[in-house]
Every structure is written in C-alpha cells, then in structure tokens.
Motif scaffolding. Structure first.
Motif, mmCIF file in Angstrom:
data_model
loop_
_atom_site.group_PDB
_atom_site.id
_atom_site.type_symbol
_atom_site.label_atom_id
_atom_site.label_comp_id
_atom_site.label_asym_id
_atom_site.label_seq_id
_atom_site.Cartn_x
_atom_site.Cartn_y
_atom_site.Cartn_z
ATOM 1 N N GLU A 1 18.988 37.857 15.852
ATOM 2 C CA GLU A 1 20.229 37.216 15.402
ATOM 3 C C GLU A 1 19.997 36.329 14.187
ATOM 4 O OE1 GLU A 1 18.779 34.674 18.966
ATOM 5 O OE2 GLU A 1 18.780 36.785 18.333
ATOM 6 N N ALA B 1 19.484 38.801 11.146
ATOM 7 C CA ALA B 1 20.781 39.399 10.815
ATOM 8 C C ALA B 1 21.719 38.371 10.194
ATOM 9 C CB ALA B 1 21.412 40.001 12.072
ATOM 10 N N GLY B 2 21.654 37.129 10.658
ATOM 11 C CA GLY B 2 22.506 36.084 10.105
ATOM 12 C C GLY B 2 22.181 35.789 8.650
ATOM 13 N N GLN C 1 20.617 37.890 6.611
ATOM 14 C CA GLN C 1 20.963 39.117 5.880
ATOM 15 C C GLN C 1 22.448 39.136 5.530
ATOM 16 O OE1 GLN C 1 20.026 42.683 8.036
ATOM 17 N NE2 GLN C 1 20.984 44.037 6.544
ATOM 18 N N GLU C 2 23.288 38.819 6.482
ATOM 19 C CA GLU C 2 24.731 38.842 6.246
ATOM 20 C C GLU C 2 25.142 37.752 5.266
ATOM 21 O OE1 GLU C 2 28.453 40.234 6.232
ATOM 22 O OE2 GLU C 2 26.703 41.185 7.170
ATOM 23 N N ALA C 3 24.542 36.565 5.377
ATOM 24 C CA ALA C 3 24.886 35.473 4.476
ATOM 25 C C ALA C 3 24.529 35.803 3.028
ATOM 26 C CB ALA C 3 24.181 34.192 4.913
ATOM 27 N N ARG D 1 24.703 38.599 1.525
ATOM 28 C CA ARG D 1 25.595 39.596 0.911
ATOM 29 C C ARG D 1 26.600 38.948 -0.040
ATOM 30 N NH1 ARG D 1 24.768 44.495 3.238
ATOM 31 N NH2 ARG D 1 23.935 44.530 5.380
ATOM 32 N N ALA E 1 14.947 39.785 6.232
ATOM 33 C CA ALA E 1 16.328 39.980 5.788
ATOM 34 C C ALA E 1 16.360 40.647 4.417
ATOM 35 C CB ALA E 1 17.053 38.638 5.738
ATOM 36 N N LEU F 1 17.888 44.507 3.223
ATOM 37 C CA LEU F 1 18.831 44.701 2.121
ATOM 38 C C LEU F 1 18.274 45.659 1.079
ATOM 39 C CD1 LEU F 1 19.962 40.990 1.784
ATOM 40 C CD2 LEU F 1 21.439 42.901 2.441
ATOM 41 N N SER G 1 18.685 49.516 1.460
ATOM 42 C CA SER G 1 19.937 50.213 1.138
ATOM 43 C C SER G 1 19.853 50.971 -0.181
ATOM 44 C CB SER G 1 21.086 49.203 1.057
ATOM 45 O OG SER G 1 20.950 48.381 -0.103
#
Length: 234
Positions: free
Chosen positions: A102, A105-106, A108-110, A112, A139, A143, A146
């Motif tokens: 978590e 992933a947190g 990684q998402e931030a 973006r 993280a 990314l 991709s």
C-alpha cells in the motif's frame, strides 16, 4: 523518446543533494523539479526523536538553500511522513523493515500528478536498504515499466560510500531482473563533484555528521564523479 521534463525524486530532503549535488551545481538537470517524498520528519542525527513541527520546516529550509544556490526554481514536497513516524519504529529499524504494497502503490499513484509522456524520472537505487528509499525506488520502477517515461537511477549517498563495487552491481542486477530493465552506467559531474558535495554539506547542516562530507567526496573519487544508471526496457 525525447525528454519533456525531469522529475528528480528524493526520499528525504538531503538525498538528492548528497547524491547528485555536482550535477545540479553544473546545471546538468536544468529545469528539473526536485520532489521530496517523505518530507515530514522528526529526524536529525543529533536528535533522532525530535519534534516534527520543528524539524520538518528546518529541513525544507535546507532544501531551499541548496536548490536556490543551484538556480532550481521549482522545489516540491509530497509531505508524506518518513518511516520512523509512520511506522512507529526507531531510525535504526528502517533498514530491516519490509516494504508494504500500500505504501509503494500510494507513492506510485501520487507521482502520476507530476508526470507526462516523456518525463525523465530520476530515482534512488536504494543502496543501503533504507525503507523510504526502497519504497521510492519500487514506485519509480513500476512507472518506468509502462514505457511512457524515461528513467535513471542515482547512487544513494552517503550509503553508497560504504558499499563495495560488487554490492552496487548486485543491486543494479536485482532491479534489472525484478523489473525487466537494462541499466547502463554513466559518470557525471567530474569537474563539479567536489563543489556540489561541499555545497550540499553546507546547506544540510542538520543532517551532517563527522565524516559525512569525507564520505561524499570519497565516493566521487572512487567512481570518477557522480555515477547514474540509465534505464531502458529489455
């Protein structure tokens, strides 16, 4: 793919300056956006269990001192809490604490929100094994997988100064295998490495102990500047 912007990730406020200070002094990452991930902290070597209400703004002020001297206009903080605060562990326990999905992933998402196709992500190799460095590295690797972004990894200082060359290469190989990347070494800032390290040590006074500057300079001498590992997908 051409570079559209540079997002330089620093787990804590001193990591990017200690590791790539020479490159930043000489303008090699011109136009970069330094982003400190775990910028809420109560830690200094002199007072490991300090007051985050005092330590956090002090460390941000050290960021401003360093990046202003390097003519970097935009300095960013994600304001996540560092490992001792969020996990409730002692500073020395951060090297054995396991990654949590978590948390990776947190981050990684931030990240973006700061990315666009062609962004060059500069991330730590996580040498030394600090939990926050490992989290940021993981993280970033996800990314980069991709194929929409470019990447390079820097050798975390001062930790890298105390790791043999074989240990650094082993960490590189570990990342290549885990994330399907090819990492190629390049040496930067041969002429500016000393100036960059001295500036970093002067600006980040709250994080400097006896021997810190010596370690930063010694690693630069050992590898011939500041070594980065440029990423390409296999």
């Amino acid at each position: 793919m051409s570079v559209s912007r540079v997002l330089a990730l620093s787990p804590h406020s001193d990591d990017l300056a200690f590791s790539l200070g020479g490159a930043l002094v000489e303008g090699r990452l011109a136009g970069c956006m330094p982003l400190t991930i775990f910028s809420t902290s109560a830690y200094t070597p002199a007072e490991p269990f300090g007051d985050s209400r005092l330590i956090t703004p002090r460390r941000k002020g050290e960021d401003r001192c360093f990046f202003t001297a390097c003519r970097v206009e935009t300095v960013l903080w994600l304001d996540l809490t560092d490992a001792p605060l969020r996990r409730g562990i002692a500073p020395e326990e951060v090297f054995d604490a396991p990654l949590r999905e978590e948390e990776v992933a947190g981050v990684q998402e931030a990240l973006r929100a700061f990315l666009s196709p062609g962004t060059l992500i500069a991330a730590p190799l996580a040498l030394g094994g600090h939990l926050d460095h490992r989290t940021v590295c993981a993280a970033a690797c996800r990314l980069l997988g991709s194929g929409r972004f470019l990447g390079l990894f820097y050798e975390d200082l001062p930790y890298a100064a105390f790791i043999e060359g074989e240990g650094i290469e082993a960490r590189v190989g570990e990342l290549e295998k885990a994330f399907g990347m090819r990492l190629e070494p390049h040496c930067w800032a041969r002429e500016s490495v000393e100036a960059g390290k001295r500036l970093a040590a002067a600006c980040y006074s709250s994080q400097v102990e006896d021997g810190t500057l010596r370690a930063l300079l010694a690693h630069g001498s050992r590898v011939g500047g500041e070594r980065v590992w440029k990423a390409g997908l296999l």
